[in-house]
Design a protein around this motif. Structure first.
Motif, PDB file in Angstrom:
ATOM      1  N   MET A   1       0.673  -1.223  -0.019  1.00 53.71           N
ATOM      2  CA  MET A   1       0.038   0.013  -0.008  1.00 53.71           C
ATOM      3  C   MET A   1       0.938   1.160   0.032  1.00 53.71           C
ATOM      4  SD  MET A   1      -2.748   1.469   3.047  1.00 53.71           S
ATOM      5  CE  MET A   1      -3.979   0.690   2.283  1.00 53.71           C
ATOM      6  N   TYR A   3       1.261   5.174   0.874  1.00 53.17           N
ATOM      7  CA  TYR A   3       0.630   5.716   2.012  1.00 53.17           C
ATOM      8  C   TYR A   3       1.679   6.992   2.513  1.00 53.17           C
ATOM      9  CZ  TYR A   3       3.739   3.703   5.255  1.00 53.17           C
ATOM     10  OH  TYR A   3       4.816   3.193   6.126  1.00 53.17           O
ATOM     11  N   GLN A 268      -3.996   7.396   1.551  1.00 50.46           N
ATOM     12  CA  GLN A 268      -4.105   7.144   2.840  1.00 50.46           C
ATOM     13  C   GLN A 268      -2.996   7.784   3.784  1.00 50.46           C
ATOM     14  OE1 GLN A 268      -5.746   4.241   4.588  1.00 50.46           O
ATOM     15  NE2 GLN A 268      -4.965   5.432   6.286  1.00 50.46           N
ATOM     16  N   LYS A 290      -8.005   9.301   3.570  1.00 50.41           N
ATOM     17  CA  LYS A 290      -8.230   8.308   5.001  1.00 50.41           C
ATOM     18  C   LYS A 290      -7.128   8.535   5.802  1.00 50.41           C
ATOM     19  CE  LYS A 290     -10.134   4.902   1.387  1.00 50.41           C
ATOM     20  NZ  LYS A 290      -9.728   3.589   0.765  1.00 50.41           N
ATOM     21  N   GLY A 292      -5.288   8.039   9.822  1.00 48.10           N
ATOM     22  CA  GLY A 292      -5.218   7.209  10.790  1.00 48.10           C
ATOM     23  C   GLY A 292      -4.301   7.498  11.789  1.00 48.10           C
ATOM     24  N   SER A 299      -4.210   2.220  17.903  1.00 49.23           N
ATOM     25  CA  SER A 299      -4.225   2.847  16.732  1.00 49.23           C
ATOM     26  C   SER A 299      -3.070   2.389  15.898  1.00 49.23           C
ATOM     27  CB  SER A 299      -4.417   4.347  16.915  1.00 49.23           C
ATOM     28  OG  SER A 299      -3.153   4.960  17.479  1.00 49.23           O
ATOM     29  N   ALA A 302      -3.946  -0.992  14.462  1.00 48.95           N
ATOM     30  CA  ALA A 302      -5.037  -0.794  13.515  1.00 48.95           C
ATOM     31  C   ALA A 302      -4.496  -0.331  12.008  1.00 48.95           C
ATOM     32  CB  ALA A 302      -6.203   0.110  13.786  1.00 48.95           C
ATOM     33  N   ALA A 303      -3.554   0.697  12.320  1.00 47.52           N
ATOM     34  CA  ALA A 303      -2.713   1.319  11.105  1.00 47.52           C
ATOM     35  C   ALA A 303      -2.107   0.060  10.434  1.00 47.52           C
ATOM     36  CB  ALA A 303      -1.904   2.379  11.664  1.00 47.52           C
ATOM     37  N   GLU A 305      -2.456  -3.041  10.318  1.00 49.90           N
ATOM     38  CA  GLU A 305      -3.352  -4.014   9.716  1.00 49.90           C
ATOM     39  C   GLU A 305      -3.789  -3.347   8.536  1.00 49.90           C
ATOM     40  OE1 GLU A 305      -3.723  -7.328  10.202  1.00 49.90           O
ATOM     41  OE2 GLU A 305      -2.076  -6.843  11.679  1.00 49.90           O
ATOM     42  N   THR A 306      -3.867  -1.956   8.513  1.00 54.92           N
ATOM     43  CA  THR A 306      -4.606  -1.087   7.245  1.00 54.92           C
ATOM     44  C   THR A 306      -3.280  -1.390   6.173  1.00 54.92           C
ATOM     45  OG1 THR A 306      -5.669   0.325   8.327  1.00 54.92           O
ATOM     46  CG2 THR A 306      -5.223   0.826   6.245  1.00 54.92           C
ATOM     47  N   VAL A 307      -2.180  -1.081   6.525  1.00 56.25           N
ATOM     48  CA  VAL A 307      -1.236  -1.203   5.446  1.00 56.25           C
ATOM     49  C   VAL A 307      -0.898  -2.748   4.862  1.00 56.25           C
ATOM     50  CG1 VAL A 307       1.391  -0.771   4.961  1.00 56.25           C
ATOM     51  CG2 VAL A 307      -0.071   0.837   6.475  1.00 56.25           C
ATOM     52  N   ALA A 309      -3.139  -4.920   4.831  1.00 59.50           N
ATOM     53  CA  ALA A 309      -4.465  -5.398   4.086  1.00 59.50           C
ATOM     54  C   ALA A 309      -4.269  -4.765   2.669  1.00 59.50           C
ATOM     55  CB  ALA A 309      -5.670  -5.096   4.547  1.00 59.50           C
TER      56      ALA A 309
END
Length: 310
Positions: A1, A3, A268, A290, A292, A299, A302-303, A305-307, A309
């Motif tokens: 990803m 970002y 992102q 988006k 985060g 947090s 969560a960030a 996991e976002t990357v 994914a």
């Protein structure tokens, strides 16, 4: 990803910041900063008092240390590097440290001096900043030009559509606060700062800061850093020094910074430091953005996991 990583500026500091992180890099980075500066950064951040932390010559190195501490935790996650970096005002120094352009220890000393010079440039109680909510950039510029007095009144932070920060001398700011609503603003809010940053009152401080920047070793960033001055990246040391000098008395073009990042295909963003100020601004600038935060362990997870994914 792909970002971008964004680094916050003054106003994001708070006693106890980053207490929601359990990574050893947090305490280690504050301890390193304490050793470099010769005062207890870690104690001030964890215990206060808030009045001392909010003194600009304390705020600036403490917030830089906090942002780099979070950056070090992020680096430990084994993720792809950001495609670009940017920092809001003081956060530009954090971005340059993260990009390898500035040494962390040297940056700490520079921003401590930066805070001292800024406070010395305008006597306490004679200047400040207000946020003007609900007017577009052009209208705020018109209002500042229409001020009937001789004091300085200048738009300095173009934070998001409908949110512009104005800096200047006290009489001019009081005029703006008294007349802002009748001139169309939804709100004019005094900010809890004693220094009118990014306006012409900082030119003398900028010249003195430039002398210190001339001594700093600056490398070409390994990750592009968009500067507040024009929302563009720089690669050579002299142009970075010049951007940091001019940043002190010229506006922060944050809206344009986010828009330029988006034009590069980046939507992102992660806020690398305490707080969620830049996350909120990102949402105001673009519905597609988006954002985060990375201010605590939850947090951060969560960030990550976002990357992953993607």
């Amino acid at each position: 990803m792909k970002y971008a990583m964004l680094f916050p500026g003054q106003g994001s500091q708070a006693v106890g910041m980053l207490s929601g992180h359990d990574a050893p890099e947090i305490a280690a980075t504050f301890a390193e900063a304490s050793q470099v500066l010769g005062w207890d950064v870690q104690g001030l951040v964890t215990q206060g008092p808030a009045e001392e932390l909010n003194r600009t010559e304390r705020t600036q190195p403490a917030l830089l240390a906090a942002s780099i501490a979070v950056w070090r935790v992020w680096q430990k996650q084994g993720l792809p590097a950001p495609s670009a970096l940017a920092g809001h005002s003081l956060g530009e120094y954090s971005a340059l440290v993260a990009a390898g352009a500035l040494d962390f220890a040297d940056a700490l000393k520079i921003v401590e001096l930066r805070g001292q010079l800024m406070q010395a440039a305008v006597p306490q109680g004679t200047g400040g900043m207000v946020a003007v909510i609900g007017l577009d950039d052009d209208k705020v510029q018109e209002i500042c030009k229409a001020y009937p007095g001789s004091e300085v009144l200048e738009p300095v932070n173009y934070n998001a559509p409908g949110q512009v920060v104005v800096a200047g001398q006290t009489a001019a700011l009081e005029w703006l606060a008294a007349n802002g609503k009748s001139l169309g603003a939804r709100m004019v809010m005094k900010l809890p700062v004693s220094v009118p940053s990014h306006c012409s009152l900082m030119k003398d401080a900028a010249e003195k800061l430039a002398a210190r920047l001339a001594q700093a070793q600056i490398h070409s960033p390994v990750i592009p850093v968009l500067h507040n001055l024009d929302a563009e990246a720089r690669t050579d040391a002299d142009s970075i020094r010049q951007a940091l000098k001019e940043q002190l008395y010229r506006p922060v073009l944050w809206t344009r910074t986010i828009q330029n990042l988006q034009s590069q295909g980046l939507s992102q963003f992660f806020e690398c430091g305490p707080g969620k100020v830049l996350c909120g601004l990102g949402k105001r600038i673009s519905a597609e953005a988006k954002s985060g935060a990375l201010e605590d362990a939850a947090s951060m997870a969560a960030a990550v996991e976002t990357v992953k994914a993607g």
